[in-house]
Design a protein around this motif. Sequence first.
Motif, PDB file in Angstrom:
ATOM      1  N   GLN A   1      46.982  -3.098  46.352  1.00 18.44           N
ATOM      2  CA  GLN A   1      48.284  -3.005  45.678  1.00 18.44           C
ATOM      3  C   GLN A   1      49.237  -4.091  46.163  1.00 18.44           C
ATOM      4  O   GLN A   1      50.119  -4.516  45.424  1.00 18.44           O
ATOM      5  CB  GLN A   1      48.918  -1.625  45.914  1.00 18.44           C
ATOM      6  N   ALA A   2      49.055  -4.538  47.401  1.00 16.79           N
ATOM      7  CA  ALA A   2      49.947  -5.558  47.970  1.00 16.79           C
ATOM      8  C   ALA A   2      49.846  -6.880  47.227  1.00 16.79           C
ATOM      9  O   ALA A   2      50.774  -7.693  47.270  1.00 16.79           O
ATOM     10  CB  ALA A   2      49.634  -5.760  49.452  1.00 16.79           C
ATOM     11  N   THR A   3      48.740  -7.115  46.532  1.00 15.20           N
ATOM     12  CA  THR A   3      48.565  -8.378  45.805  1.00 15.20           C
ATOM     13  C   THR A   3      48.869  -8.254  44.310  1.00 15.20           C
ATOM     14  O   THR A   3      48.854  -9.247  43.599  1.00 15.20           O
ATOM     15  CB  THR A   3      47.119  -8.896  45.979  1.00 15.20           C
ATOM     16  N   GLU A   4      49.122  -7.040  43.854  1.00 17.38           N
ATOM     17  CA  GLU A   4      49.417  -6.809  42.435  1.00 17.38           C
ATOM     18  C   GLU A   4      50.829  -7.285  42.105  1.00 17.38           C
ATOM     19  O   GLU A   4      51.738  -7.205  42.934  1.00 17.38           O
ATOM     20  CB  GLU A   4      49.297  -5.321  42.095  1.00 17.38           C
ATOM     21  N   THR A   5      51.020  -7.726  40.885  1.00 15.58           N
ATOM     22  CA  THR A   5      52.358  -8.151  40.463  1.00 15.58           C
ATOM     23  C   THR A   5      53.116  -7.017  39.780  1.00 15.58           C
ATOM     24  O   THR A   5      54.329  -6.932  39.876  1.00 15.58           O
ATOM     25  CB  THR A   5      52.270  -9.365  39.515  1.00 15.58           C
ATOM     26  N   THR A   6      52.403  -6.149  39.077  1.00 12.88           N
ATOM     27  CA  THR A   6      53.047  -4.993  38.463  1.00 12.88           C
ATOM     28  C   THR A   6      52.463  -3.737  39.100  1.00 12.88           C
ATOM     29  O   THR A   6      51.256  -3.514  39.065  1.00 12.88           O
ATOM     30  CB  THR A   6      52.817  -4.954  36.940  1.00 12.88           C
ATOM     31  N   LEU A   7      53.339  -2.970  39.698  1.00 19.45           N
ATOM     32  CA  LEU A   7      52.909  -1.775  40.421  1.00 19.45           C
ATOM     33  C   LEU A   7      53.507  -0.526  39.790  1.00 19.45           C
ATOM     34  O   LEU A   7      54.629  -0.537  39.307  1.00 19.45           O
ATOM     35  CB  LEU A   7      53.346  -1.848  41.883  1.00 19.45           C
ATOM     36  N   ASN A   8      52.757   0.547  39.863  1.00 20.87           N
ATOM     37  CA  ASN A   8      53.197   1.838  39.362  1.00 20.87           C
ATOM     38  C   ASN A   8      53.719   2.651  40.547  1.00 20.87           C
ATOM     39  O   ASN A   8      52.966   2.949  41.490  1.00 20.87           O
ATOM     40  CB  ASN A   8      52.005   2.538  38.694  1.00 20.87           C
ATOM     41  N   GLU A   9      55.003   3.019  40.495  1.00 19.66           N
ATOM     42  CA  GLU A   9      55.612   3.730  41.617  1.00 19.66           C
ATOM     43  C   GLU A   9      54.898   5.041  41.917  1.00 19.66           C
ATOM     44  O   GLU A   9      54.646   5.365  43.082  1.00 19.66           O
ATOM     45  CB  GLU A   9      57.093   4.018  41.341  1.00 19.66           C
ATOM     46  N   VAL A  10      54.560   5.810  40.893  1.00 22.48           N
ATOM     47  CA  VAL A  10      53.901   7.105  41.094  1.00 22.48           C
ATOM     48  C   VAL A  10      52.543   6.913  41.774  1.00 22.48           C
ATOM     49  O   VAL A  10      52.191   7.648  42.700  1.00 22.48           O
ATOM     50  CB  VAL A  10      53.757   7.861  39.753  1.00 22.48           C
ATOM     51  N   GLN A  11      51.808   5.915  41.342  1.00 22.69           N
ATOM     52  CA  GLN A  11      50.500   5.652  41.934  1.00 22.69           C
ATOM     53  C   GLN A  11      50.626   5.214  43.392  1.00 22.69           C
ATOM     54  O   GLN A  11      49.905   5.714  44.262  1.00 22.69           O
ATOM     55  CB  GLN A  11      49.757   4.581  41.128  1.00 22.69           C
ATOM     56  N   VAL A  12      51.527   4.296  43.677  1.00 20.51           N
ATOM     57  CA  VAL A  12      51.721   3.803  45.036  1.00 20.51           C
ATOM     58  C   VAL A  12      52.202   4.932  45.938  1.00 20.51           C
ATOM     59  O   VAL A  12      51.675   5.129  47.040  1.00 20.51           O
ATOM     60  CB  VAL A  12      52.705   2.611  45.066  1.00 20.51           C
ATOM     61  N   ARG A  13      53.185   5.689  45.479  1.00 18.17           N
ATOM     62  CA  ARG A  13      53.705   6.820  46.261  1.00 18.17           C
ATOM     63  C   ARG A  13      52.583   7.821  46.550  1.00 18.17           C
ATOM     64  O   ARG A  13      52.454   8.317  47.674  1.00 18.17           O
ATOM     65  CB  ARG A  13      54.862   7.481  45.514  1.00 18.17           C
ATOM     66  N   GLY A  14      51.761   8.103  45.556  1.00 21.34           N
ATOM     67  CA  GLY A  14      50.642   9.024  45.744  1.00 21.34           C
ATOM     68  C   GLY A  14      49.644   8.526  46.773  1.00 21.34           C
ATOM     69  O   GLY A  14      49.142   9.307  47.592  1.00 21.34           O
ATOM     70  N   LEU A  15      49.353   7.230  46.746  1.00 19.12           N
ATOM     71  CA  LEU A  15      48.435   6.652  47.730  1.00 19.12           C
ATOM     72  C   LEU A  15      49.012   6.721  49.144  1.00 19.12           C
ATOM     73  O   LEU A  15      48.296   7.053  50.103  1.00 19.12           O
ATOM     74  CB  LEU A  15      48.108   5.199  47.375  1.00 19.12           C
ATOM     75  N   VAL A  16      50.291   6.433  49.286  1.00 21.11           N
ATOM     76  CA  VAL A  16      50.930   6.492  50.607  1.00 21.11           C
ATOM     77  C   VAL A  16      50.947   7.935  51.116  1.00 21.11           C
ATOM     78  O   VAL A  16      50.653   8.189  52.299  1.00 21.11           O
ATOM     79  CB  VAL A  16      52.350   5.879  50.580  1.00 21.11           C
ATOM     80  N   GLU A  17      51.247   8.891  50.246  1.00 23.97           N
ATOM     81  CA  GLU A  17      51.228  10.301  50.656  1.00 23.97           C
ATOM     82  C   GLU A  17      49.818  10.753  51.028  1.00 23.97           C
ATOM     83  O   GLU A  17      49.631  11.502  51.990  1.00 23.97           O
ATOM     84  CB  GLU A  17      51.805  11.174  49.545  1.00 23.97           C
ATOM     85  N   GLN A  18      48.829  10.309  50.268  1.00 22.97           N
ATOM     86  CA  GLN A  18      47.435  10.644  50.575  1.00 22.97           C
ATOM     87  C   GLN A  18      47.046  10.061  51.932  1.00 22.97           C
ATOM     88  O   GLN A  18      46.414  10.725  52.748  1.00 22.97           O
ATOM     89  CB  GLN A  18      46.505  10.101  49.492  1.00 22.97           C
ATOM     90  N   TRP A  19      47.443   8.807  52.181  1.00 19.75           N
ATOM     91  CA  TRP A  19      47.148   8.171  53.459  1.00 19.75           C
ATOM     92  C   TRP A  19      47.784   8.971  54.602  1.00 19.75           C
ATOM     93  O   TRP A  19      47.138   9.207  55.630  1.00 19.75           O
ATOM     94  CB  TRP A  19      47.660   6.725  53.473  1.00 19.75           C
TER      95      TRP A  19
END
Length: 162
Positions: free
Chosen positions: A121-139
């Motif tokens: 995700q760090a290299t993506e130009t367009t990110l989905n907030e819900v997806q990123v937030r979900g990944l961080v919470e899962q981590w």
Amino acid sequence: MASLPASVRICQGLAITASSFLAGTLYTMSTIAVPTILAGQTNPSLLVSHWNSMFRAGSKVGPTLVALGAVNYLYAAWGAYNSNYDTRVWKGFAAAGLSTMAVAPYTVMFLASTNSALLAQATETTLNEVQVRGLVEQWAFLNLLRAGIPIVSTALGLYGAL
């Protein structure tokens, strides 16, 4: 019963300290750092950037603490065994050393895919907030479970030392 050499006592202290520091580091990342990163943050690029900074710092400290704890627990187990000390002591340290090393396979089996997804995700130009937030919470959840491993190691180490 023979007494334990000073080198074994020193290794006991180093191992217990290392595994307890590791447990505290992992626990703090999930219960303090991640909630702080997520608090009020809606920009997915910043979420990934802040998680990545925390991840990079942890990836420098964590393996060192695992190695320091495991090596010293195993040396203490060997020293207690060779000193004909109480069986409970060397077995406790051996179990603590092995459980400390269990952090590595746990990370590979349960956290690697989440780590890879967040790093991608760090290299993506367009990110989905819900997806990123979900990944961080899962981590954070998986990392919190991982923190239990060095807590067990510390308990086993204290059992062997007392």
